[in-house]
Scaffold this motif. Structure first.
Motif, PDB file in Angstrom:
ATOM      1  N   PRO A  22      32.959  20.340  44.952  1.00  0.00           N
ATOM      2  CA  PRO A  22      33.055  21.775  44.868  1.00  0.00           C
ATOM      3  C   PRO A  22      32.643  22.679  46.345  1.00  0.00           C
ATOM      4  CG  PRO A  22      31.278  21.401  43.601  1.00  0.00           C
ATOM      5  CD  PRO A  22      31.651  20.126  44.309  1.00  0.00           C
ATOM      6  N   PHE A  23      32.661  22.345  46.909  1.00  0.00           N
ATOM      7  CA  PHE A  23      32.428  22.541  48.305  1.00  0.00           C
ATOM      8  C   PHE A  23      34.401  22.765  48.931  1.00  0.00           C
ATOM      9  CE2 PHE A  23      32.096  22.405  52.691  1.00  0.00           C
ATOM     10  CZ  PHE A  23      31.518  23.445  53.430  1.00  0.00           C
ATOM     11  N   TRP A  24      34.175  21.487  48.605  1.00  0.00           N
ATOM     12  CA  TRP A  24      35.562  21.225  48.666  1.00  0.00           C
ATOM     13  C   TRP A  24      37.546  22.520  48.547  1.00  0.00           C
ATOM     14  CZ3 TRP A  24      36.970  18.254  53.370  1.00  0.00           C
ATOM     15  CH2 TRP A  24      36.239  17.432  54.084  1.00  0.00           C
ATOM     16  N   THR A  25      36.946  22.637  47.136  1.00  0.00           N
ATOM     17  CA  THR A  25      37.299  23.289  46.764  1.00  0.00           C
ATOM     18  C   THR A  25      37.166  25.339  47.185  1.00  0.00           C
ATOM     19  OG1 THR A  25      36.356  23.837  44.924  1.00  0.00           O
ATOM     20  CG2 THR A  25      37.572  21.865  44.704  1.00  0.00           C
ATOM     21  N   SER A  26      38.309  25.668  47.301  1.00  0.00           N
ATOM     22  CA  SER A  26      38.726  27.015  47.245  1.00  0.00           C
ATOM     23  C   SER A  26      37.079  27.610  47.495  1.00  0.00           C
ATOM     24  CB  SER A  26      39.645  28.021  47.416  1.00  0.00           C
ATOM     25  OG  SER A  26      39.851  29.339  47.357  1.00  0.00           O
ATOM     26  N   PHE A  27      36.733  28.734  48.129  1.00  0.00           N
ATOM     27  CA  PHE A  27      35.194  29.177  47.579  1.00  0.00           C
ATOM     28  C   PHE A  27      35.864  29.982  47.044  1.00  0.00           C
ATOM     29  CE2 PHE A  27      33.660  32.995  49.258  1.00  0.00           C
ATOM     30  CZ  PHE A  27      32.170  33.014  49.414  1.00  0.00           C
ATOM     31  N   LEU A  28      37.151  31.022  47.631  1.00  0.00           N
ATOM     32  CA  LEU A  28      37.675  32.564  46.489  1.00  0.00           C
ATOM     33  C   LEU A  28      37.593  32.172  45.424  1.00  0.00           C
ATOM     34  CD1 LEU A  28      38.194  35.047  46.976  1.00  0.00           C
ATOM     35  CD2 LEU A  28      40.524  34.198  47.883  1.00  0.00           C
ATOM     36  N   ILE A  29      37.970  30.754  44.786  1.00  0.00           N
ATOM     37  CA  ILE A  29      38.469  30.448  43.218  1.00  0.00           C
ATOM     38  C   ILE A  29      37.104  30.391  42.859  1.00  0.00           C
ATOM     39  CG2 ILE A  29      39.804  28.323  42.173  1.00  0.00           C
ATOM     40  CD1 ILE A  29      42.042  28.507  44.132  1.00  0.00           C
ATOM     41  N   ARG A  30      36.411  29.468  43.424  1.00  0.00           N
ATOM     42  CA  ARG A  30      34.898  29.510  42.301  1.00  0.00           C
ATOM     43  C   ARG A  30      33.969  30.279  42.232  1.00  0.00           C
ATOM     44  NH1 ARG A  30      31.045  26.426  45.853  1.00  0.00           N
ATOM     45  NH2 ARG A  30      32.452  27.235  47.722  1.00  0.00           N
ATOM     46  N   VAL A  31      34.360  31.185  42.868  1.00  0.00           N
ATOM     47  CA  VAL A  31      33.673  33.032  42.588  1.00  0.00           C
ATOM     48  C   VAL A  31      34.807  33.333  41.860  1.00  0.00           C
ATOM     49  CG1 VAL A  31      32.564  35.243  43.775  1.00  0.00           C
ATOM     50  CG2 VAL A  31      33.015  32.897  45.114  1.00  0.00           C
ATOM     51  N   TYR A  32      35.988  33.600  41.874  1.00  0.00           N
ATOM     52  CA  TYR A  32      37.046  34.087  40.696  1.00  0.00           C
ATOM     53  C   TYR A  32      36.406  33.393  39.340  1.00  0.00           C
ATOM     54  CZ  TYR A  32      40.319  34.543  38.275  1.00  0.00           C
ATOM     55  OH  TYR A  32      41.907  34.405  37.222  1.00  0.00           O
ATOM     56  N   ALA A  33      36.036  32.187  39.248  1.00  0.00           N
ATOM     57  CA  ALA A  33      35.599  31.568  38.189  1.00  0.00           C
ATOM     58  C   ALA A  33      34.702  32.454  37.622  1.00  0.00           C
ATOM     59  CB  ALA A  33      35.805  30.389  38.090  1.00  0.00           C
ATOM     60  N   TRP A  34      33.411  33.287  37.578  1.00  0.00           N
ATOM     61  CA  TRP A  34      32.856  33.928  37.633  1.00  0.00           C
ATOM     62  C   TRP A  34      32.811  34.915  36.600  1.00  0.00           C
ATOM     63  CZ3 TRP A  34      28.409  31.407  35.698  1.00  0.00           C
ATOM     64  CH2 TRP A  34      27.766  30.300  36.119  1.00  0.00           C
ATOM     65  N   ILE A  35      34.288  34.878  36.845  1.00  0.00           N
ATOM     66  CA  ILE A  35      34.569  37.182  36.910  1.00  0.00           C
ATOM     67  C   ILE A  35      34.723  36.513  35.305  1.00  0.00           C
ATOM     68  CG2 ILE A  35      36.702  38.592  36.601  1.00  0.00           C
ATOM     69  CD1 ILE A  35      36.753  38.814  39.134  1.00  0.00           C
ATOM     70  N   GLY A  36      35.309  35.245  35.134  1.00  0.00           N
ATOM     71  CA  GLY A  36      36.011  34.438  33.761  1.00  0.00           C
ATOM     72  C   GLY A  36      34.704  34.486  32.911  1.00  0.00           C
TER      73      GLY A  36
ATOM     74  N   ILE B 273      46.260  36.667  49.603  1.00  0.00           N
ATOM     75  CA  ILE B 273      47.152  37.684  48.673  1.00  0.00           C
ATOM     76  C   ILE B 273      46.334  37.335  47.576  1.00  0.00           C
ATOM     77  CG2 ILE B 273      48.456  36.386  47.598  1.00  0.00           C
ATOM     78  CD1 ILE B 273      50.421  37.462  49.277  1.00  0.00           C
ATOM     79  N   VAL B 274      44.976  36.199  47.270  1.00  0.00           N
ATOM     80  CA  VAL B 274      44.205  35.420  45.841  1.00  0.00           C
ATOM     81  C   VAL B 274      43.254  36.118  46.068  1.00  0.00           C
ATOM     82  CG1 VAL B 274      43.425  33.978  44.671  1.00  0.00           C
ATOM     83  CG2 VAL B 274      44.960  33.149  46.670  1.00  0.00           C
ATOM     84  N   PHE B 275      42.630  37.204  46.814  1.00  0.00           N
ATOM     85  CA  PHE B 275      41.884  38.432  47.329  1.00  0.00           C
ATOM     86  C   PHE B 275      42.126  39.571  46.356  1.00  0.00           C
ATOM     87  CE2 PHE B 275      39.659  41.535  49.010  1.00  0.00           C
ATOM     88  CZ  PHE B 275      38.010  41.409  48.669  1.00  0.00           C
ATOM     89  N   SER B 276      44.101  40.017  46.925  1.00  0.00           N
ATOM     90  CA  SER B 276      43.966  41.002  46.462  1.00  0.00           C
ATOM     91  C   SER B 276      44.794  41.233  45.005  1.00  0.00           C
ATOM     92  CB  SER B 276      45.088  41.581  47.420  1.00  0.00           C
ATOM     93  OG  SER B 276      46.359  40.846  47.769  1.00  0.00           O
ATOM     94  N   SER B 277      44.371  39.979  44.333  1.00  0.00           N
ATOM     95  CA  SER B 277      45.249  39.978  43.216  1.00  0.00           C
ATOM     96  C   SER B 277      43.770  39.805  42.425  1.00  0.00           C
ATOM     97  CB  SER B 277      46.116  39.093  42.874  1.00  0.00           C
ATOM     98  OG  SER B 277      45.628  37.352  42.986  1.00  0.00           O
ATOM     99  N   VAL B 278      42.577  39.020  43.055  1.00  0.00           N
ATOM    100  CA  VAL B 278      41.709  39.614  41.857  1.00  0.00           C
ATOM    101  C   VAL B 278      40.694  40.282  41.907  1.00  0.00           C
ATOM    102  CG1 VAL B 278      41.909  36.262  41.770  1.00  0.00           C
ATOM    103  CG2 VAL B 278      40.066  37.314  43.248  1.00  0.00           C
TER     104      VAL B 278
END
Lengths: 314, 277
Positions: free
Chosen positions: A140-154, B224-229
């Motif tokens: 998981p560390f190799w996948t995007s940090f931002l996306i992993r945080v974003y997953a928790w919104i859902g 870009i990702v940050f501004s959209s999420v």
């Protein structure tokens, strides 16, 4: 030994010339990384300190200069502690600091509680399972940090997965407000930094001498007691290293409280960001950075101590 | 698997905690509906929209180029730094150097970003370089914080490696540069490769530092990702996440298989050597 051989060699031509002025190949190798870090890591901090002592103004760049030429050969150095005074008297900053401290601390404890059993389980696992399990922790560390945080919104939002599952199970009637609260920030930080806790813990637990535990068992010590009096104390270096790897970056975390914390979760990294990007107050942002660094000096020293000791042990 | 049921449960909970969110994103990326609570039908709609988003694609291309250059430079600097810390013994200013190498590992990104931006602004005032902020400043910043990670990887490989081969070559009269390129470099190559990949990933993933040091014409993918999420859920990001996870998983599995093969070959060689002796 290698050094004596090296110093015995005498080069001719260009290399010899360099050697005569005291520059060996070794020194040349050292020059680049040393110089780079001095220029791009150490000097920037001095500049931050300098600008923290300046005043904000409407100009490019938006701060007053440190040294001004009043007339020929007459210079004036202007230093103001206004920013630091402002920070200490305005509740916003004090609250943000204390809040960051609290959030970083609680998240570190959560990482420790979740990470310890995992690290211990991997260390105790069959050797052929260890590498794949570790890989699973690191992946998981190799996948995007931002996306992993974003997953928790859902997961955490009012009509998110967690609330839907809880309602479906009949545990709650109405969705819980978790997203945009400090709890979401704890979850986010724990989740993002968990591998940093598990890896150092694993490397101490793996080196643990099993004969101690066997001896304890032979002498009639129950496993839980052996764990508390042998394994736990011996794994303290790993716990410290892991805790520092989580606590220090978490103190200045910006992305997680911004995405999951909602407007009420004040953290110092966020305050710095707002001062810089929204209010364009560079001196105040610098003062916030200096204060944050002062907070972190002790934990960073502890971390470096552990780091260098581990380097020697290997 | 560990024997105690308590540890097994702990391990399973930990892994579920790490993987459920990622798994959820992958599932949602194929949901035709915009909402997360309603599953309408399986579709590739969001992938289509992702690949029609020119702004996002050009940011992705910029990020990949920045990450490539940064990782390559960081590997050169980090290998040199790792060599210094592992092989040069005590040199003047060693404590300061090792402090500067390990501090970026934990330093909050907002501090790194702010301090680098202020450096670039001051340098531009004094020397007129670097002119404005853009790709160059992002690359310089990324090299600085990723080289620490490369250093740690290379250093730990060098420390765990036997120095006797290098010493033997020195004793036989090879020059230090030759020893490094002929003996040390091939031996630490795996560490250099993983250091490069780590630096590449960190650079590709960085939002905070890039936000500070980037200029108007250079927006990276995380920005870009940050501004959209920031405004809530965005199904296109789910599709992007799925693509990233797929690439990473394939890469890691390949690396794992390669490592396992190497290990097997090494063991076989060792066995043969023992039998021979």
């Amino acid at each position: 030994m290698a050094e004596t051989v090296q110093s015995e060699m005498r080069h001719t031509g260009f290399l010899g010339l360099l050697q005569r002025v005291g520059l060996s190949g070794r020194a040349l190798v050292m020059l680049l990384p040393y110089g780079w870090l001095l220029l791009f890591f150490l000097i920037p901090f001095l500049i931050v300190l300098k600008i923290a002592l300046a005043e904000s103004q409407m100009a490019i760049p938006p701060f007053t200069p440190l040294i001004e030429t009043v007339e020929e050969l007459k210079y004036q150095i202007t230093v103001t502690f206004y920013n630091f005074h402002y920070m200490l008297t305005d509740d916003l900053y004090v609250v943000a600091y204390l809040n960051s401290l609290k959030i970083a601390f609680i998240s570190t404890i959560c990482c420790l509680l979740v990470g310890y059993p995992v690290a211990y389980a991997i260390a105790k696992a069959d050797p052929k399972w260890r590498a794949p399990l570790l890989m699973l922790i690191i992946l998981p560390f190799w996948t995007s940090f931002l996306i992993r945080v974003y997953a928790w919104i859902g997961i955490l939002s009012n009509n998110g997965v967690l609330n839907n599952v809880l309602i479906w199970l009949g545990i709650i009637d109405q969705p819980l407000q978790i997203l945009y609260t400090p709890v979401a920030t704890y979850i986010g930080i724990t989740y993002s930094y968990l591998p940093f806790m598990i890896l150092p813990l694993y490397s101490t637990l793996e080196k643990l001498d099993n004969t101690l535990l066997e001896a304890a068992a032979d002498l009639g010590c129950p496993p839980w007691k052996a764990f508390l009096s042998i394994t736990l104390p011996l794994s303290i270096p790993g716990m410290i290293a892991g805790s520092m790897l989580v606590f220090i970056p978490a103190m200045g975390e910006f992305v997680i409280p911004e995405l999951l914390g909602g407007p009420d979760t004040l953290m110092i990294g966020r305050t710095l960001w707002t001062e810089f990007f929204n209010n364009r107050d560079w001196p105040l942002a610098s003062a916030v950075a200096v204060a944050l660094l002062l907070f972190l000096v002790v934990p960073i020293m502890i971390f470096q101590n552990v780091q260098s000791r581990q380097g020697e042990q290997q | 698997m560990p024997k105690s049921w308590f540890l097994r449960i702990g391990l399973v909970i930990g892994l579920l905690f790490l993987y459920l969110p990622i798994f959820l994103l992958i599932v949602l990326s194929f949901n035709d509906n915009r909402s997360i609570s309603v599953w309408s039908e399986f579709s590739f709609r969001w992938y289509g929209e992702l690949f029609r988003d020119d702004q996002l694609l050009s940011a992705a291309w910029l990020s990949v180029r920045v990450a490539f250059i940064s990782a390559t430079c960081a590997v050169v600097l980090g290998t040199m730094a790792g060599l210094m810390l592992a092989r040069f013994g005590a040199f003047k200013g060693r404590a300061l150097f090792s402090g500067m190498v390990s501090a970026p590992l934990v330093m909050p990104e907002v501090i790194l970003g702010l301090s680098l931006l202020l450096l670039f602004v001051s340098m531009e005032q004094l020397f007129g370089w670097p002119e404005g902020r853009g790709v160059l400043t992002i690359v310089l910043a990324h090299i600085t914080f990723t080289m620490s990670f490369v250093t740690v990887v290379v250093q730990s490989r060098l420390v765990s490696m036997d120095a006797s081969l290098e010493e033997a070559a020195m004793d036989l009269g090879a020059r230090p540069a030759k020893v490094f390129f002929v003996i040390t470099l091939p031996l630490i190559a795996p560490a250099i490769v993983s250091g490069w990949l780590l630096a590449f990933t960190l650079s590709l993933d960085d939002l905070v530092v890039a936000s500070f040091v980037s200029g108007p014409g250079s927006t990276t993918l995380p920005q870009i990702v940050f501004s959209s999420v920031r405004l809530g859920l965005s199904p296109k990001v789910n599709a992007l996440a799925t693509i990233v996870v797929t690439i990473v998983a394939i890469g890691i599995i390949c690396a794992g298989i390669y490592n396992a093969r190497q290990e097997k070959a090494r063991r076989r060689d060792e066995q043969m050597a023992q039998q021979g002796a």
